[in-house]
Write a protein that holds these residues in place. Sequence first.
Motif, PDB file in Angstrom:
ATOM      1  N   LEU A  52     -29.423  -1.732 -24.142  1.00 59.33           N
ATOM      2  CA  LEU A  52     -28.301  -0.959 -23.625  1.00 59.33           C
ATOM      3  C   LEU A  52     -28.779  -0.056 -22.497  1.00 59.33           C
ATOM      4  CD1 LEU A  52     -26.308   0.180 -26.803  1.00 59.33           C
ATOM      5  CD2 LEU A  52     -25.704  -1.630 -25.185  1.00 59.33           C
ATOM      6  N   VAL A  53     -28.028  -0.034 -21.392  1.00 62.37           N
ATOM      7  CA  VAL A  53     -28.380   0.787 -20.245  1.00 62.37           C
ATOM      8  C   VAL A  53     -27.119   1.457 -19.710  1.00 62.37           C
ATOM      9  CG1 VAL A  53     -30.343  -0.666 -19.597  1.00 62.37           C
ATOM     10  CG2 VAL A  53     -28.082  -1.128 -18.622  1.00 62.37           C
ATOM     11  N   GLU A  54     -27.300   2.436 -18.829  1.00 62.02           N
ATOM     12  CA  GLU A  54     -26.167   3.047 -18.149  1.00 62.02           C
ATOM     13  C   GLU A  54     -25.626   2.093 -17.091  1.00 62.02           C
ATOM     14  OE1 GLU A  54     -24.689   5.907 -18.993  1.00 62.02           O
ATOM     15  OE2 GLU A  54     -26.103   5.921 -20.674  1.00 62.02           O
ATOM     16  N   LEU A  55     -24.385   2.300 -16.669  1.00 62.62           N
ATOM     17  CA  LEU A  55     -23.730   1.395 -15.737  1.00 62.62           C
ATOM     18  C   LEU A  55     -24.499   1.271 -14.427  1.00 62.62           C
ATOM     19  CD1 LEU A  55     -21.411  -0.438 -14.913  1.00 62.62           C
ATOM     20  CD2 LEU A  55     -20.098   1.594 -14.285  1.00 62.62           C
ATOM     21  N   ASP A  56     -24.922   2.388 -13.858  1.00 65.23           N
ATOM     22  CA  ASP A  56     -25.653   2.325 -12.583  1.00 65.23           C
ATOM     23  C   ASP A  56     -26.952   1.541 -12.727  1.00 65.23           C
ATOM     24  OD1 ASP A  56     -23.633   3.787 -11.495  1.00 65.23           O
ATOM     25  OD2 ASP A  56     -24.834   5.543 -10.981  1.00 65.23           O
ATOM     26  N   HIS A  73     -28.053  -1.913 -10.723  1.00 64.45           N
ATOM     27  CA  HIS A  73     -29.310  -1.978  -9.968  1.00 64.45           C
ATOM     28  C   HIS A  73     -30.185  -3.144 -10.412  1.00 64.45           C
ATOM     29  CE1 HIS A  73     -29.462   1.436  -7.299  1.00 64.45           C
ATOM     30  NE2 HIS A  73     -29.087   2.275  -8.244  1.00 64.45           N
ATOM     31  N   GLN A  74     -30.258  -3.371 -11.736  1.00 61.66           N
ATOM     32  CA  GLN A  74     -31.239  -4.301 -12.294  1.00 61.66           C
ATOM     33  C   GLN A  74     -30.775  -5.754 -12.323  1.00 61.66           C
ATOM     34  OE1 GLN A  74     -32.927  -3.121 -16.109  1.00 61.66           O
ATOM     35  NE2 GLN A  74     -32.423  -0.978 -15.699  1.00 61.66           N
ATOM     36  N   SER A  75     -29.477  -5.995 -12.395  1.00 62.80           N
ATOM     37  CA  SER A  75     -28.967  -7.320 -12.737  1.00 62.80           C
ATOM     38  C   SER A  75     -28.996  -8.301 -11.573  1.00 62.80           C
ATOM     39  CB  SER A  75     -27.536  -7.216 -13.267  1.00 62.80           C
ATOM     40  OG  SER A  75     -27.487  -6.450 -14.455  1.00 62.80           O
ATOM     41  N   MET A  77     -25.428  -3.171  -6.307  1.00 60.36           N
ATOM     42  CA  MET A  77     -25.902  -4.489  -6.698  1.00 60.36           C
ATOM     43  C   MET A  77     -26.915  -5.042  -5.700  1.00 60.36           C
ATOM     44  SD  MET A  77     -22.333  -6.265  -8.017  1.00 60.36           S
ATOM     45  CE  MET A  77     -23.118  -7.876  -8.173  1.00 60.36           C
ATOM     46  N   LYS A  78     -27.769  -5.933  -6.186  1.00 59.36           N
ATOM     47  CA  LYS A  78     -28.736  -6.614  -5.322  1.00 59.36           C
ATOM     48  C   LYS A  78     -28.011  -7.569  -4.367  1.00 59.36           C
ATOM     49  CE  LYS A  78     -32.199  -6.882  -9.049  1.00 59.36           C
ATOM     50  NZ  LYS A  78     -33.019  -7.827  -9.863  1.00 59.36           N
ATOM     51  N   GLU A  79     -28.613  -7.816  -3.219  1.00 54.81           N
ATOM     52  CA  GLU A  79     -28.029  -8.770  -2.274  1.00 54.81           C
ATOM     53  C   GLU A  79     -27.978 -10.180  -2.848  1.00 54.81           C
ATOM     54  OE1 GLU A  79     -29.677  -8.862   1.608  1.00 54.81           O
ATOM     55  OE2 GLU A  79     -29.238  -6.755   2.036  1.00 54.81           O
ATOM     56  N   ILE A 137     -23.625  -8.996  -1.505  1.00 51.88           N
ATOM     57  CA  ILE A 137     -23.999  -9.667  -2.747  1.00 51.88           C
ATOM     58  C   ILE A 137     -23.907 -11.164  -2.486  1.00 51.88           C
ATOM     59  CG2 ILE A 137     -23.225  -7.765  -4.218  1.00 51.88           C
ATOM     60  CD1 ILE A 137     -20.779  -9.461  -4.970  1.00 51.88           C
ATOM     61  N   ALA A 138     -24.468 -11.970  -3.406  1.00 52.72           N
ATOM     62  CA  ALA A 138     -24.593 -13.408  -3.145  1.00 52.72           C
ATOM     63  C   ALA A 138     -23.308 -14.187  -3.398  1.00 52.72           C
ATOM     64  CB  ALA A 138     -25.718 -13.986  -3.993  1.00 52.72           C
ATOM     65  N   GLY A 139     -22.468 -13.699  -4.319  1.00 51.12           N
ATOM     66  CA  GLY A 139     -21.261 -14.459  -4.602  1.00 51.12           C
ATOM     67  C   GLY A 139     -20.559 -13.972  -5.849  1.00 51.12           C
TER      68      GLY A 139
END
Length: 326
Positions: free
Chosen positions: A191-195, A199-201, A226-228, A255-257
């Motif tokens: 479980l993580v915070e939304l931000d 960042h990680q996904s 989000m990551k690119e 983002i990629a899609g």
Amino acid sequence: MIYKVLFSDYEYASVEIEEKIIRKFIPDVEFIHAQCKTEEEVIEVAKDVDAIINQYAPISHKVIERLSNCKVIARYGVGFNTIDIDAAAEKNITVCNVTDYCLDEVSDHAMTLLLSLARKVPLFNQQVKGGEWDFKAGLPIFRLRDRVLGLLSFGNIARRVAEKSQAFGVKVIAYDPFISEEVARAYNVELVELDDLLHQSDFISVHTPLTDETYHMIGEEQLKLMKEEAFIVNTSRGALIDEKALIQTLHNNEIAGAGLDVLEVEPISADNPLLKMDQVLINPHAAWHSVEAQEELKIKTAQNVADVLIGIEPKYVVLPRKNKNT
């Protein structure tokens, strides 16, 4: 006493299954079939009914305050955003949904969209059928193993997505303020915070119910985190994502899609920019469907109505009646 049961709207060929189940418990029943699209249309047919079975028609405060005899509103589906819960509470009306009829269907569909995006399957298919034979058309493609999937909400469907994605070696994290660490650990999920999740996904799969609090929970600010190379998949409700912000983010290649089974406005308009984006997969709100799931939904929705009308607490309750004698 003859009970009146209204089908406010439905997209099925028939409602014979529902009628058969309700008649099994309540022989004296009148069924009213409608295909309401507006509040006024619902009000016209619903004023004195004992029960409403609802799919998409708006059961708003305006509608509910005009109900003189209604004891239960049963919705086809998990979500209940078509129904004003506060207004139903004021009128002492039970609200029911069905929370477990399509767990495999939706989780399978989320995984299908995720895998299709990750492996660029629709793009390759389109390129080859257009006469181009070149794997470089889909680059970059990353290995699934050890990538990070972030789940927005960690209910029944998301838990199945977690299990299925882990079979591909994907690491799973989740944001859900209502779930304990103990429950998450049981599924090998952090479980993580939304931000942090944004960042990680490498993939984000949306499974949050739509409420006033979750409306546009993914907007411009969140998308920028989000990551690119990340993809977002939504099989829950379209309005959880700010569609204008998503379109701009995709247009800018930030983002990629995206894989979208649901949209803010359904069906999608012909001029929606998402239709022209090769990195976007769009389905017609189909994730829930299978022959088996549809039959199960109809059975359980009808049983909710029958239970309330004969004085039994239904299995699937969003809002119970406080006083069953009214």
